[in-house]
Design a protein around this motif. Structure first.
Motif, PDB file in Angstrom:
ATOM      1  N   LEU A  54       0.860  -1.173   0.000  1.00  0.00           N
ATOM      2  CA  LEU A  54       0.000   0.000   0.000  1.00  0.00           C
ATOM      3  C   LEU A  54       0.902   1.231   0.000  1.00  0.00           C
ATOM      4  CD1 LEU A  54      -2.870   1.228   0.174  1.00  0.00           C
ATOM      5  CD2 LEU A  54      -2.590   1.259   2.673  1.00  0.00           C
ATOM      6  N   VAL A  55       0.696   2.099  -0.979  1.00  0.00           N
ATOM      7  CA  VAL A  55       1.435   3.359  -1.051  1.00  0.00           C
ATOM      8  C   VAL A  55       0.595   4.414  -0.347  1.00  0.00           C
ATOM      9  CG1 VAL A  55       2.405   5.126  -2.573  1.00  0.00           C
ATOM     10  CG2 VAL A  55       2.547   2.697  -3.213  1.00  0.00           C
ATOM     11  N   CYS A  56       1.096   4.890   0.794  1.00  0.00           N
ATOM     12  CA  CYS A  56       0.378   5.886   1.591  1.00  0.00           C
ATOM     13  C   CYS A  56       1.022   7.251   1.375  1.00  0.00           C
ATOM     14  CB  CYS A  56       0.420   5.522   3.071  1.00  0.00           C
ATOM     15  SG  CYS A  56      -0.445   3.999   3.484  1.00  0.00           S
ATOM     16  N   PHE A  57       0.296   8.162   0.748  1.00  0.00           N
ATOM     17  CA  PHE A  57       0.826   9.491   0.478  1.00  0.00           C
ATOM     18  C   PHE A  57       1.001  10.258   1.781  1.00  0.00           C
ATOM     19  CE2 PHE A  57      -0.125  14.033  -0.603  1.00  0.00           C
ATOM     20  CZ  PHE A  57       1.066  14.293  -1.267  1.00  0.00           C
ATOM     21  N   ALA A  58       2.172  10.860   1.989  1.00  0.00           N
ATOM     22  CA  ALA A  58       2.436  11.647   3.191  1.00  0.00           C
ATOM     23  C   ALA A  58       1.767  13.012   3.055  1.00  0.00           C
ATOM     24  CB  ALA A  58       3.938  11.796   3.402  1.00  0.00           C
TER      25      ALA A  58
END
Length: 421
Positions: A54-58
């Motif tokens: 899962l790519v979690c945008f900061a």
């Protein structure tokens, strides 16, 4: 790569000429490219495939709701560090199961908000926070999924103000104490351990520090599993840098970063979470400003812009470099001359660049600060009572204002004068 290119001698955002936006919304303003945001997000998802991930945008890098809505529609998760960022993610339509809550100082109110609203996990930073979270979860009749952030004592070789993985930094627990802290977490009634978290800093321009940290995390995973903990996820943080100059020296690509992750932790069977911010949003945004005056000083010329340090604080705060380019492309062979590029704020620190080579500029010319999408608008202030500047999102041949410039009346109405005055 970004989508801010000269076309017929005019700098465009995708298919929109920047002077057209300036004529509509005024200057200064931030401008973001939907195509660049999309491309950079997909670079990470492709780099991690076929690992479960899962790519979690900061969100701390760029928090506008329209940007979050777009990334969320692509499948991105969100990495938040405050109640406000959590509420922004939810307002943008991102479900709680795709939100991770990081940050070294979560309050009980923030914990309660996320537990009631839905959360994928808390990235816990200390034993006191861990105990507080358990108490809050028990009071709500819930179980809080957690990772524990370990500090691997790795030098990220980045700016001292954005390094987070050395032993003297405030973040995480020492990795040498991980076993005892995980044992306490497993015994607390309101918590469920789901993984390990690590984040060593921002704007990293080489992979070696990541490799050092991730190999330590891999070894810790094996140790904790042997102790009986179900380590299902590895949150590897963010921090991959972007090129702020147009030189030939570029930071590693997401493909190289993904290969490193597969090589160091891919064999563990964990779901991988990463939290990129700058590499998704940085080159997806620019700041456009207008020349107010050209001032001839003693041995130097000053380019005085209508943007200031309150609009883009990175040069003043970090000594950061941003390429500054004219919106109207200079003719081939045009000679450059050095300018000190400054803003109108009453601080000597309100300086964007010294001796920066630019073509001869005159009052009214437009310039663009490249790579301003990350830590630009989110760090802006109203210092000197200067209104926050508009944010604009471009998609193809159209654009929309996604945050308007407040009027002075709106700013003044926020203050309240007591009756006794």
């Amino acid at each position: 790569m970004d989508h801010f290119l000269y076309r017929d001698g005019i700098l465009h955002a995708e298919d929109v000429a920047l002077p057209d936006i300036a004529a509509t919304v005024g200057t200064p303003f931030y401008c973001y490219s939907t195509a660049t945001l999309t491309r950079h997000y997909h670079l990470f998802t492709e780099a991690l495939s076929p690992l479960p991930h899962l790519v979690c945008f900061a969100i701390k890098s760029l928090s506008n709701l329209a940007v979050l809505k777009h990334l969320g529609s692509l499948g991105a998760g969100m990495d938040v560090v405050s109640a406000g960022e959590y509420l922004r993610a939810r307002a943008a339509g991102v479900p709680g199961e795709r939100i991770v809550f990081s940050g070294v100082g979560k309050t009980r109110e923030e914990m309660r908000l996320a537990l009631e609203g839905g959360i994928r996990q808390f990235n816990v930073e200390s034993e006191p926070e861990m105990r507080a979270l358990s108490e809050v979860a028990v009071s709500l009749g819930k179980i809080a999924p957690i990772t524990i952030r370990v500090n691997p004592d790795v030098d990220a070789k980045t700016h001292e103000k954005i390094a987070t993985g050395k032993s003297e930094n405030k973040f995480g627990i020492p990795i040498a104490r991980a076993r005892e802290v995980y044992a306490e977490a497993a015994a607390l009634p309101g918590l469920r351990v789901v993984g390990i978290d690590v984040h060593i800093g921002s704007q990293l321009t080489e992979l070696a520090p990541f490799e050092q940290a991730y190999r330590k995390v891999a070894a810790l995973t094996e140790t904790l599993r042997a102790d009986g903990h179900a380590i299902e996820r590895l949150d590897l943080g963010g921090g991959l840098g972007i090129p702020y100059t147009r030189s030939n020296e570029a930071p590693p690509l997401p493909t190289d970063y993904g290969a490193l992750i597969k090589r160091t932790v891919g064999h563990l069977g964990c779901e991988i979470e990463i939290e990129p911010g700058r590499l998704i949003s940085g080159n997806a945004g620019i700041l456009v400003s207008r020349v107010i005056y050209v001032k001839h000083g003693e041995g130097r010329d000053f380019l005085i812009l209508d943007a200031a340090m309150n609009d883009l604080v990175r040069p003043s705060m970090y000594g950061a470099h941003h390429d500054i380019v004219p919106v109207i492309e200079p003719a081939a062979g045009t000679e450059a001359q050095p300018y000190d590029v400054v803003g109108p704020v009453c601080e000597t620190g309100d300086t964007f660049a010294k001796g920066r080579p630019l073509p001869a500029m005159v009052e009214g010319d437009l310039v663009a600060f490249r790579s301003a999408g990350a830590y630009g608008a989110v760090m802006a202030s109203e210092y000197n009572s200067r209104p926050l500047i508009p944010e604009v999102l471009v998609k193809g041949d159209h654009f929309a204002v996604i945050r308007a410039r407040p009027t002075f009346d709106e700013i003044l109405r926020r203050d309240t004068i007591p009756e006794w005055l």
